[in-house]
Design a protein around this motif. Structure first.
Motif, PDB file in Angstrom:
ATOM      1  N   PRO A  54      60.583  57.854 142.494  1.00  0.00           N
ATOM      2  CA  PRO A  54      59.314  57.251 141.418  1.00  0.00           C
ATOM      3  C   PRO A  54      59.986  56.460 140.271  1.00  0.00           C
ATOM      4  O   PRO A  54      59.159  55.813 139.676  1.00  0.00           O
ATOM      5  N   ALA A  55      61.388  57.176 139.886  1.00  0.00           N
ATOM      6  CA  ALA A  55      61.334  56.451 138.817  1.00  0.00           C
ATOM      7  C   ALA A  55      62.055  54.859 138.767  1.00  0.00           C
ATOM      8  O   ALA A  55      61.962  54.812 138.217  1.00  0.00           O
ATOM      9  N   GLY A  56      62.938  54.840 139.510  1.00  0.00           N
ATOM     10  CA  GLY A  56      63.260  53.774 140.663  1.00  0.00           C
ATOM     11  C   GLY A  56      61.719  52.497 140.055  1.00  0.00           C
ATOM     12  O   GLY A  56      61.858  51.306 140.165  1.00  0.00           O
ATOM     13  N   THR A  57      60.570  53.214 141.292  1.00  0.00           N
ATOM     14  CA  THR A  57      59.140  52.394 141.707  1.00  0.00           C
ATOM     15  C   THR A  57      58.770  51.848 140.220  1.00  0.00           C
ATOM     16  O   THR A  57      58.450  50.906 140.261  1.00  0.00           O
ATOM     17  N   PHE A  58      58.669  52.915 139.136  1.00  0.00           N
ATOM     18  CA  PHE A  58      58.354  52.767 137.411  1.00  0.00           C
ATOM     19  C   PHE A  58      58.836  51.738 137.028  1.00  0.00           C
ATOM     20  O   PHE A  58      58.078  50.631 136.734  1.00  0.00           O
ATOM     21  N   ARG A  59      60.478  51.263 137.292  1.00  0.00           N
ATOM     22  CA  ARG A  59      61.045  50.372 136.515  1.00  0.00           C
ATOM     23  C   ARG A  59      60.318  49.363 137.376  1.00  0.00           C
ATOM     24  O   ARG A  59      60.614  48.198 136.327  1.00  0.00           O
ATOM     25  N   LEU A  60      61.016  48.728 139.176  1.00  0.00           N
ATOM     26  CA  LEU A  60      59.841  47.457 139.459  1.00  0.00           C
ATOM     27  C   LEU A  60      58.869  47.701 138.254  1.00  0.00           C
ATOM     28  O   LEU A  60      58.816  46.094 139.243  1.00  0.00           O
ATOM     29  N   TRP A  61      57.806  48.418 138.217  1.00  0.00           N
ATOM     30  CA  TRP A  61      56.296  48.136 138.645  1.00  0.00           C
ATOM     31  C   TRP A  61      57.015  47.632 137.110  1.00  0.00           C
ATOM     32  O   TRP A  61      56.316  46.311 136.609  1.00  0.00           O
ATOM     33  N   LEU A  62      57.772  47.352 136.103  1.00  0.00           N
ATOM     34  CA  LEU A  62      57.469  47.097 134.722  1.00  0.00           C
ATOM     35  C   LEU A  62      58.086  45.856 135.019  1.00  0.00           C
ATOM     36  O   LEU A  62      57.363  45.034 133.705  1.00  0.00           O
ATOM     37  N   VAL A  63      59.142  45.702 135.697  1.00  0.00           N
ATOM     38  CA  VAL A  63      59.903  44.628 135.630  1.00  0.00           C
ATOM     39  C   VAL A  63      58.803  43.561 136.038  1.00  0.00           C
ATOM     40  O   VAL A  63      58.692  42.674 135.867  1.00  0.00           O
ATOM     41  N   LEU A  64      57.309  44.231 136.823  1.00  0.00           N
ATOM     42  CA  LEU A  64      56.098  43.043 137.740  1.00  0.00           C
ATOM     43  C   LEU A  64      55.660  42.424 136.141  1.00  0.00           C
ATOM     44  O   LEU A  64      55.108  41.690 136.214  1.00  0.00           O
ATOM     45  N   ILE A  65      55.542  43.852 136.433  1.00  0.00           N
ATOM     46  CA  ILE A  65      54.395  43.611 134.933  1.00  0.00           C
ATOM     47  C   ILE A  65      55.019  42.581 133.659  1.00  0.00           C
ATOM     48  O   ILE A  65      54.800  41.731 132.747  1.00  0.00           O
ATOM     49  N   VAL A  66      56.698  42.620 133.239  1.00  0.00           N
ATOM     50  CA  VAL A  66      57.005  41.541 131.721  1.00  0.00           C
ATOM     51  C   VAL A  66      57.291  40.535 133.136  1.00  0.00           C
ATOM     52  O   VAL A  66      56.615  39.945 132.162  1.00  0.00           O
ATOM     53  N   ALA A  67      57.795  40.010 134.430  1.00  0.00           N
ATOM     54  CA  ALA A  67      57.234  38.865 135.204  1.00  0.00           C
ATOM     55  C   ALA A  67      55.851  39.122 134.951  1.00  0.00           C
ATOM     56  O   ALA A  67      56.062  37.497 134.958  1.00  0.00           O
ATOM     57  N   THR A  68      54.902  39.306 134.981  1.00  0.00           N
ATOM     58  CA  THR A  68      53.740  38.074 135.083  1.00  0.00           C
ATOM     59  C   THR A  68      52.953  37.969 133.449  1.00  0.00           C
ATOM     60  O   THR A  68      52.185  36.683 133.564  1.00  0.00           O
ATOM     61  N   ILE A  69      53.733  38.674 132.320  1.00  0.00           N
ATOM     62  CA  ILE A  69      53.482  38.511 131.195  1.00  0.00           C
ATOM     63  C   ILE A  69      54.262  37.207 130.777  1.00  0.00           C
ATOM     64  O   ILE A  69      53.562  36.353 130.064  1.00  0.00           O
ATOM     65  N   LEU A  70      55.951  36.838 131.495  1.00  0.00           N
ATOM     66  CA  LEU A  70      56.157  35.985 130.963  1.00  0.00           C
ATOM     67  C   LEU A  70      55.781  34.858 132.003  1.00  0.00           C
ATOM     68  O   LEU A  70      55.798  33.938 131.354  1.00  0.00           O
ATOM     69  N   THR A  71      54.888  34.743 132.793  1.00  0.00           N
ATOM     70  CA  THR A  71      54.475  33.649 133.453  1.00  0.00           C
ATOM     71  C   THR A  71      53.199  33.181 133.025  1.00  0.00           C
ATOM     72  O   THR A  71      53.082  31.972 132.207  1.00  0.00           O
ATOM     73  N   TRP A  72      52.240  34.243 132.681  1.00  0.00           N
ATOM     74  CA  TRP A  72      51.019  33.511 131.711  1.00  0.00           C
ATOM     75  C   TRP A  72      51.801  33.158 130.712  1.00  0.00           C
ATOM     76  O   TRP A  72      51.287  32.372 130.079  1.00  0.00           O
ATOM     77  N   GLN A  73      52.512  33.734 129.364  1.00  0.00           N
ATOM     78  CA  GLN A  73      53.074  32.497 128.687  1.00  0.00           C
ATOM     79  C   GLN A  73      53.523  31.541 128.705  1.00  0.00           C
ATOM     80  O   GLN A  73      53.695  30.726 128.169  1.00  0.00           O
TER      81      GLN A  73
END
Length: 98
Positions: free
Chosen positions: A15-34
């Protein structure tokens, strides 16, 4: 042990690894939006499409558990991601050239 039993036996990771991957996806989404909000050229578009392709691969292979799927399925999905991103890039390139 069948493929579905293998996936059910915990091949999704922790679950911790999945949460880290989810956070990376959120950061990547914000980065691509910016990046998309800025006025960039073809290189910026290629970077955004590259990030999108990596996000798609993370979702497919980790969250959909295709990392342990048969090779045919992994190749089909990887090829689909490359094809879609390439067609979007080609459409962008054709749209900006006179």
């Amino acid at each position: 042990m069948s493929f579905t039993e293998n996936v059910a036996a915990g091949s999704h990771g922790t679950p911790a690894g999945t949460f880290r991957l989810w956070l990376v996806l959120i950061v990547a989404t914000i980065l691509t939006w910016q990046l998309g909000e800025s006025r960039g050229g073809g290189l910026l578009t290629a970077i955004i499409l590259g990030i999108a392709m990596i996000k798609g691969a993370v979702i497919a292979f980790d969250f959909m558990a295709l990392r342990h799927a048969p090779l045919l399925w992994r190749c089909l999905l990887g090829g689909w991601l490359v094809l879609v991103c390439s067609l979007i890039g080609l459409a962008y390139w054709k749209g900006i050239t006179p």
